[in-house]
Design a protein around this motif. Structure first.
Motif, mmCIF file in Angstrom:
data_model
loop_
_atom_site.group_PDB
_atom_site.id
_atom_site.type_symbol
_atom_site.label_atom_id
_atom_site.label_comp_id
_atom_site.label_asym_id
_atom_site.label_seq_id
_atom_site.Cartn_x
_atom_site.Cartn_y
_atom_site.Cartn_z
ATOM 1 N N VAL B 32 42.036 4.198 68.898
ATOM 2 C CA VAL B 32 41.702 5.589 68.238
ATOM 3 C C VAL B 32 42.876 6.528 68.313
ATOM 4 C CG1 VAL B 32 40.450 7.737 68.589
ATOM 5 C CG2 VAL B 32 39.247 5.588 68.891
ATOM 6 N N LEU B 36 44.710 8.115 65.068
ATOM 7 C CA LEU B 36 45.017 9.604 64.879
ATOM 8 C C LEU B 36 46.273 9.920 64.434
ATOM 9 C CD1 LEU B 36 43.472 11.570 67.960
ATOM 10 C CD2 LEU B 36 43.015 12.159 65.768
ATOM 11 N N GLY B 80 44.363 21.015 65.653
ATOM 12 C CA GLY B 80 43.003 21.177 66.479
ATOM 13 C C GLY B 80 42.129 20.028 66.436
ATOM 14 N N VAL B 81 41.817 19.474 65.371
ATOM 15 C CA VAL B 81 40.946 18.317 65.581
ATOM 16 C C VAL B 81 41.480 17.173 66.102
ATOM 17 C CG1 VAL B 81 39.502 16.726 63.846
ATOM 18 C CG2 VAL B 81 39.746 19.234 63.317
ATOM 19 N N ALA B 84 41.125 17.715 69.851
ATOM 20 C CA ALA B 84 39.619 17.493 70.243
ATOM 21 C C ALA B 84 39.213 16.111 70.288
ATOM 22 C CB ALA B 84 38.761 18.263 69.393
ATOM 23 N N ILE B 85 39.396 15.439 69.412
ATOM 24 C CA ILE B 85 39.095 13.867 69.395
ATOM 25 C C ILE B 85 39.751 13.072 70.298
ATOM 26 C CG2 ILE B 85 38.899 11.889 68.109
ATOM 27 C CD1 ILE B 85 38.256 13.230 65.698
ATOM 28 N N ARG B 87 41.030 14.265 73.210
ATOM 29 C CA ARG B 87 40.698 14.863 74.693
ATOM 30 C C ARG B 87 39.256 14.035 74.976
ATOM 31 N NH1 ARG B 87 40.173 20.703 76.700
ATOM 32 N NH2 ARG B 87 38.377 20.719 75.430
ATOM 33 N N ARG B 88 38.445 14.160 74.011
ATOM 34 C CA ARG B 88 37.000 13.395 74.084
ATOM 35 C C ARG B 88 37.097 12.137 74.393
ATOM 36 N NH1 ARG B 88 32.653 14.997 75.992
ATOM 37 N NH2 ARG B 88 30.598 13.961 74.747
ATOM 38 N N ALA B 89 37.908 11.482 73.665
ATOM 39 C CA ALA B 89 38.371 9.933 73.726
ATOM 40 C C ALA B 89 38.708 9.758 75.055
ATOM 41 C CB ALA B 89 39.201 9.136 72.743
#
Lengths: 90, 103, 100, 87
Positions: B32, B36, B80-81, B84-85, B87-89
């Motif tokens: 991931v 990104l 930003g996206v 967010a992705i 950190r969530r991962a």
């Protein structure tokens, strides 16, 4: 010059279709979401190119709105929908 | 064709090439985080080159400024996206790919 | 305009797909998606067939604009109902669809 | 003009294919993401039909708002299912 803009818009649309096919059979849901974000960016580019290729300046406004709102889907996914680890077979 | 037209055409082609590279990276990279990274290439450089090339040949200054306004907007949104992705991962415990892992 | 006719035909196909989905899919969230696809097909037919003369007909445009807003409101209501159903019964299907 | 026709044909094929996959895939998250892509393709189609006002509404509602609504509902359903399974 209009022809060049339309040709590049066509190339970007073909790019988008390839990514769409890959997103439909991608391994994890996070990868599919990244594909959706790529759609947002590529769609913004296509709209700006179409504005130059004869669709009028109003298409630039649509591109602006799309650039703003495509990110909302990504944030909603990261904050709300992505709950557990998605394995390949999930 | 004047020099501005040639420059604009060159920028459009370079932008399309960056979009292609971003799509290719999104298809081929192993995890991931690196995907990104590929997505950010398409966002920032590809769209930036396309918008700059279009702004060079816009009819009026207002349209050119509007085209150039999209770029910082997309930069902020994609930063930003991406944050967010990623950190969530990390919260979900997805480990970064290392050399030697299965892709 | 040939592109108007082309997209009207695409709209017909989308409407057919959406109707088939609404009838055949039992899982409610996916049925909502099929409902939305059906609406998009109808909008494409309306606007595509309005492209006949030099200037497009503004009345179908206004109707489609209203229809998009109504469709998103209906989607939000349907999703709220599905969430409530899932909270109460734990199922994502209507009771009469359970048999098959 | 033939380039424009090629663009329209590719766009029509992409629209139909993404709609078909949205309905045919059994997994909900996949269907939602394909539906977001479908909304984006619809935006481009409205621009091709020279209707920028509808394209504006579709970009704001179809690609942004509906996608966020669906993803939020998906997350809520998934979380509740897991909690039910755990208890």
């Amino acid at each position: 010059m209009t022809t060049l803009a339309l040709a590049i818009a066509l190339f970007l649309l073909a790019n988008l279709v390839v990514a769409l096919v890959a997103a439909a059979r991608g391994p994890t849901s996070a990868d599919r979401m990244l594909m959706a974000l790529l759609f947002g960016t590529t769609g913004t580019g296509i709209l700006a190119l179409l504005a130059a290729a004869g669709a009028g300046a109003a298409a630039v406004d649509v591109a602006l709105v799309l650039a703003l709102l495509a990110a909302i889907g990504g944030i909603a996914f990261a904050k709300r929908a992505w709950r557990a680890r998605h394995h390949v077979s999930d | 064709m004047s020099a501005i037209d040639w420059l604009s055409a060159l920028l459009l082609v370079v932008g399309a090439a960056f979009f292609f590279a971003g799509t290719l990276g999104l298809l081929r990279f192993p995890d991931v985080y690196s995907r990104l990274h590929a997505l950010a290439k398409a966002d920032n450089l590809g769209l930036g080159c396309v918008l700059l090339g279009l702004a060079l040949r816009a009819d009026s200054l207002a349209v050119a400024m509007k085209l150039l306004l999209i770029w910082p907007l997309v930069l902020t949104a994609s930063a930003g996206v991406g944050f967010a992705i990623a950190r969530r991962a990390q919260t979900l415990g997805i480990r970064p790919w290392r050399q030697g892992d299965a892709p | 305009m040939t592109s108007g006719l082309l997209f009207a035909l695409v709209g017909v196909a989308l409407f057919a797909l959406g109707v088939a989905g609404v009838v055949l899919i039992a899982q409610l969230p996916r049925r909502i998606l099929a409902f939305n696809l059906m609406g998009s097909g109808a909008f494409l037919v309306l606007v595509g067939l309005a492209q006949r003369g030099d200037l497009p007909d503004p009345v179908p445009h206004a109707m489609v604009l209203t229809g998009i807003v109504v469709a998103v409101a209906a989607t939000a209501l349907a999703l709220a109902l599905v969430r409530r159903l899932h909270a109460l019964t734990g199922r994502l299907q209507l009771p009469e669809d359970d048999g098959d | 003009m033939t380039l424009g026709l090629a663009f329209d044909l590719l766009l029509a094929c992409a629209l139909l294919w993404s709609a078909w996959r949205t309905l045919s895939t059994p997994r909900l998250d996949r269907a939602i993401i394909l539906f977001i892509a479908f909304g984006l393709l619809m935006t481009i189609a409205w621009i091709r039909l020279s209707a920028p006002d509808i394209a504006l509404a579709e970009a704001a509602i179809g690609a942004g708002l509906t996608g966020a609504l669906l993803l939020d509902a998906y997350g809520a359903l998934r979380q509740r299912k897991r909690r039910r399974k755990a208890s």
